[in-house]
Design a protein around this motif. Structure first.
Motif, PDB file in Angstrom:
ATOM      1  N   TYR A   1       0.766  -1.311  -0.073  1.00 49.54           N
ATOM      2  CA  TYR A   1       0.322  -0.176   0.476  1.00 49.54           C
ATOM      3  C   TYR A   1       1.197   1.324  -0.005  1.00 49.54           C
ATOM      4  CZ  TYR A   1      -2.350   4.209   2.081  1.00 49.54           C
ATOM      5  OH  TYR A   1      -3.142   5.591   2.478  1.00 49.54           O
ATOM      6  N   ILE A   2       2.031   1.120   0.823  1.00 50.95           N
ATOM      7  CA  ILE A   2       2.664   2.176   1.284  1.00 50.95           C
ATOM      8  C   ILE A   2       3.250   2.691  -0.569  1.00 50.95           C
ATOM      9  CG2 ILE A   2       4.593   3.608   2.287  1.00 50.95           C
ATOM     10  CD1 ILE A   2       4.101   1.574   4.625  1.00 50.95           C
ATOM     11  N   PHE A   3       3.638   1.367  -1.146  1.00 50.54           N
ATOM     12  CA  PHE A   3       4.875   2.267  -2.628  1.00 50.54           C
ATOM     13  C   PHE A   3       3.213   2.344  -3.334  1.00 50.54           C
ATOM     14  CE2 PHE A   3       7.536  -0.377   0.124  1.00 50.54           C
ATOM     15  CZ  PHE A   3       8.710   0.245   0.062  1.00 50.54           C
ATOM     16  N   ILE A   4       2.848   2.043  -3.770  1.00 48.70           N
ATOM     17  CA  ILE A   4       1.607   2.428  -4.133  1.00 48.70           C
ATOM     18  C   ILE A   4       0.903   3.540  -4.507  1.00 48.70           C
ATOM     19  CG2 ILE A   4      -0.674   1.732  -5.580  1.00 48.70           C
ATOM     20  CD1 ILE A   4       1.381  -0.376  -6.252  1.00 48.70           C
ATOM     21  N   PHE A   5       0.499   3.818  -2.734  1.00 48.32           N
ATOM     22  CA  PHE A   5       0.418   5.431  -2.370  1.00 48.32           C
ATOM     23  C   PHE A   5       1.435   6.343  -3.048  1.00 48.32           C
ATOM     24  CE2 PHE A   5      -0.706   8.368   0.404  1.00 48.32           C
ATOM     25  CZ  PHE A   5      -1.699   8.943  -0.549  1.00 48.32           C
ATOM     26  N   ILE A   6       2.400   6.093  -2.315  1.00 46.10           N
ATOM     27  CA  ILE A   6       3.661   7.006  -2.841  1.00 46.10           C
ATOM     28  C   ILE A   6       3.783   7.239  -4.567  1.00 46.10           C
ATOM     29  CG2 ILE A   6       6.360   7.381  -2.634  1.00 46.10           C
ATOM     30  CD1 ILE A   6       6.223   5.717  -0.482  1.00 46.10           C
ATOM     31  N   PHE A   7       2.979   6.256  -5.615  1.00 48.38           N
ATOM     32  CA  PHE A   7       2.913   6.586  -6.473  1.00 48.38           C
ATOM     33  C   PHE A   7       2.190   7.682  -7.297  1.00 48.38           C
ATOM     34  CE2 PHE A   7       2.294   4.943 -11.003  1.00 48.38           C
ATOM     35  CZ  PHE A   7       3.529   4.910 -11.413  1.00 48.38           C
ATOM     36  N   LEU A   8       0.843   6.873  -6.869  1.00 55.02           N
ATOM     37  CA  LEU A   8       0.229   7.782  -7.344  1.00 55.02           C
ATOM     38  C   LEU A   8      -0.442   8.807  -5.935  1.00 55.02           C
ATOM     39  CD1 LEU A   8      -3.173   5.175  -6.286  1.00 55.02           C
ATOM     40  CD2 LEU A   8      -1.536   6.095  -8.575  1.00 55.02           C
ATOM     41  N   SER A   9       0.887   9.963  -5.016  1.00 58.15           N
ATOM     42  CA  SER A   9       1.150  10.577  -4.830  1.00 58.15           C
ATOM     43  C   SER A   9       1.666  11.267  -5.229  1.00 58.15           C
ATOM     44  CB  SER A   9       1.146  10.908  -3.671  1.00 58.15           C
ATOM     45  OG  SER A   9       0.308  10.268  -2.716  1.00 58.15           O
ATOM     46  N   LEU A  10       2.900  10.919  -6.399  1.00 60.17           N
ATOM     47  CA  LEU A  10       3.824  11.442  -7.347  1.00 60.17           C
ATOM     48  C   LEU A  10       3.169  11.961  -8.293  1.00 60.17           C
ATOM     49  CD1 LEU A  10       7.087   9.381  -6.178  1.00 60.17           C
ATOM     50  CD2 LEU A  10       6.461  11.980  -5.277  1.00 60.17           C
ATOM     51  N   MET A  11       2.101  11.184  -8.646  1.00 55.99           N
ATOM     52  CA  MET A  11       1.479  12.192 -10.190  1.00 55.99           C
ATOM     53  C   MET A  11       1.025  12.407  -9.786  1.00 55.99           C
ATOM     54  SD  MET A  11       3.332   9.555 -12.347  1.00 55.99           S
ATOM     55  CE  MET A  11       4.611   8.071 -11.828  1.00 55.99           C
ATOM     56  N   ILE A  12       0.215  12.810  -8.589  1.00 52.21           N
ATOM     57  CA  ILE A  12      -1.061  13.230  -8.569  1.00 52.21           C
ATOM     58  C   ILE A  12      -0.010  15.008  -8.976  1.00 52.21           C
ATOM     59  CG2 ILE A  12      -1.801  15.291  -7.292  1.00 52.21           C
ATOM     60  CD1 ILE A  12      -3.266  12.317  -6.569  1.00 52.21           C
ATOM     61  N   ALA A  13       1.341  14.755  -8.158  1.00 51.32           N
ATOM     62  CA  ALA A  13       2.227  16.623  -8.024  1.00 51.32           C
ATOM     63  C   ALA A  13       2.589  16.601  -9.783  1.00 51.32           C
ATOM     64  CB  ALA A  13       3.365  15.894  -7.168  1.00 51.32           C
ATOM     65  N   ILE A  14       2.842  16.244 -10.067  1.00 46.41           N
ATOM     66  CA  ILE A  14       3.830  16.047 -11.737  1.00 46.41           C
ATOM     67  C   ILE A  14       2.852  16.231 -12.270  1.00 46.41           C
ATOM     68  CG2 ILE A  14       4.434  14.350 -13.041  1.00 46.41           C
ATOM     69  CD1 ILE A  14       6.061  12.579 -11.546  1.00 46.41           C
ATOM     70  N   THR A  15       1.809  15.838 -11.877  1.00 44.63           N
ATOM     71  CA  THR A  15       0.476  16.670 -13.291  1.00 44.63           C
ATOM     72  C   THR A  15       0.094  17.821 -12.763  1.00 44.63           C
ATOM     73  OG1 THR A  15      -0.588  14.236 -13.031  1.00 44.63           O
ATOM     74  CG2 THR A  15      -2.364  16.327 -14.005  1.00 44.63           C
ATOM     75  N   PHE A  16       0.466  18.319 -11.905  1.00 46.92           N
ATOM     76  CA  PHE A  16      -0.342  19.495 -11.221  1.00 46.92           C
ATOM     77  C   PHE A  16       0.766  20.955 -11.666  1.00 46.92           C
ATOM     78  CE2 PHE A  16      -3.760  17.488  -9.666  1.00 46.92           C
ATOM     79  CZ  PHE A  16      -5.061  18.478  -9.825  1.00 46.92           C
ATOM     80  N   ILE A  17       1.981  20.581 -11.110  1.00 53.29           N
ATOM     81  CA  ILE A  17       3.371  20.938 -11.871  1.00 53.29           C
ATOM     82  C   ILE A  17       3.480  20.764 -12.911  1.00 53.29           C
ATOM     83  CG2 ILE A  17       5.926  21.034 -11.730  1.00 53.29           C
ATOM     84  CD1 ILE A  17       5.426  19.832  -8.812  1.00 53.29           C
ATOM     85  N   ASP A  18       3.387  19.733 -13.684  1.00 53.72           N
ATOM     86  CA  ASP A  18       3.940  20.101 -15.355  1.00 53.72           C
ATOM     87  C   ASP A  18       2.916  20.174 -15.435  1.00 53.72           C
ATOM     88  OD1 ASP A  18       5.341  19.892 -17.366  1.00 53.72           O
ATOM     89  OD2 ASP A  18       4.240  17.743 -17.866  1.00 53.72           O
TER      90      ASP A  18
END
Length: 259
Positions: free
Chosen positions: A101-118
């Motif tokens: 769970y920790i690593f899947i959630f890390i992945f999704l969280s980073l994708m959210i941050a990357i999306t909005f910054i980009d």
């Protein structure tokens, strides 16, 4: 009991979403995500009280405005917290109560941050890519059917393929078609998904990007549709998240059909 867990994971996700908002605001501006430790209003600069900084709820209570100066707070803050809360629940639904769970959630969280910054700045911070890349390697040691070789091959194929596309685009058109942030992002994605997932992400992300970009250029009547620019990161992020949840099914179907 299950409902209570869903609520707990959602609340936890919104808290992380609040931190993602800090990253989204500060990283592309070259500011530390840790200092100052308190949140502040971008307009008046005053510190936000803890009771005005409760994820999701405070935005609704304040009706999207700063209590101190009345300035409008971007809806993005609410959206990021809400989406991250949902991402936490989806991660739990996929993995249950486990280290995964920790690593899947890390992945999704980073994708959210990357999306909005980009979307806002047309960049993908190295800090996010590097953290995801390292997390992906650590994750390998907790996975049963995924080896270190799978992760390395995924990173090489993902970053290498996209780098080759960027190189050829620059060579033959003389303009930058892809940023190195996208290339580094695919190294991060590849460590998580392997070579097949990396290629899936690139091809699906490219298809969606071309579709949305072409439609946007047409609707906006861009003079040079061939040079109409849209950020590629959000499409790669979306495609990679699809693979995280449905990748094994897609891979089995595709490779099974090839046999």
């Amino acid at each position: 009991m299950e409902t209570a867990l869903y609520i707990a994971f959602f609340i936890f996700g919104t808290i992380i979403g609040s931190f993602l908002n800090v990253l989204i605001y500060r990283l592309p501006r070259g500011r530390s995500p840790l200092k100052p430790a308190f949140s502040f209003c971008p307009e008046c600069g005053k510190n936000i009280k803890w009771y005005d900084n409760i994820p999701v709820i405070s935005y609704l209570i304040l009706k999207g405005k700063c209590r101190n100066c009345g300035a409008k707070i971007s809806l993005r803050y609410f959206v990021v917290e809400l989406i991250t809360g949902i991402a936490s629940v989806l991660s739990y639904m996929k993995t249950g109560l486990s280290v995964e769970y920790i690593f899947i959630f890390i992945f999704l969280s980073l994708m959210i941050a990357i999306t909005f910054i980009d979307l806002d700045f047309r960049i993908i911070p190295d800090e996010l890519n590097l953290f995801g890349f390292l997390a992906g390697f650590v994750f390998i040691f907790f996975r049963k059917d995924f080896s270190l070789l799978d992760g390395i091959l995924g990173a090489v194929v993902g970053a290498g393929f996209l780098w080759a596309v960027a190189f050829l685009y620059m060579r033959f058109r003389g303009i930058e078609g892809l940023g190195m942030g996208d290339v580094k992002m695919m190294a991060f994605v590849g460590v998580y998904t392997g070579w097949f997932g990396a290629l899936f992400t690139i091809f699906v992300g490219s298809f969606l990007g071309a579709l949305v970009g072409g439609l946007s250029a047409y609707l906006l009547k861009a003079e040079d549709k061939g040079r109409f620019e849209i950020p590629f990161g959000p499409f790669l992020a979306f495609a990679s998240v699809v693979y995280i949840f449905f990748g094994e099914t897609v891979k089995s179907w595709y490779l099974g059909g090839m046999m």
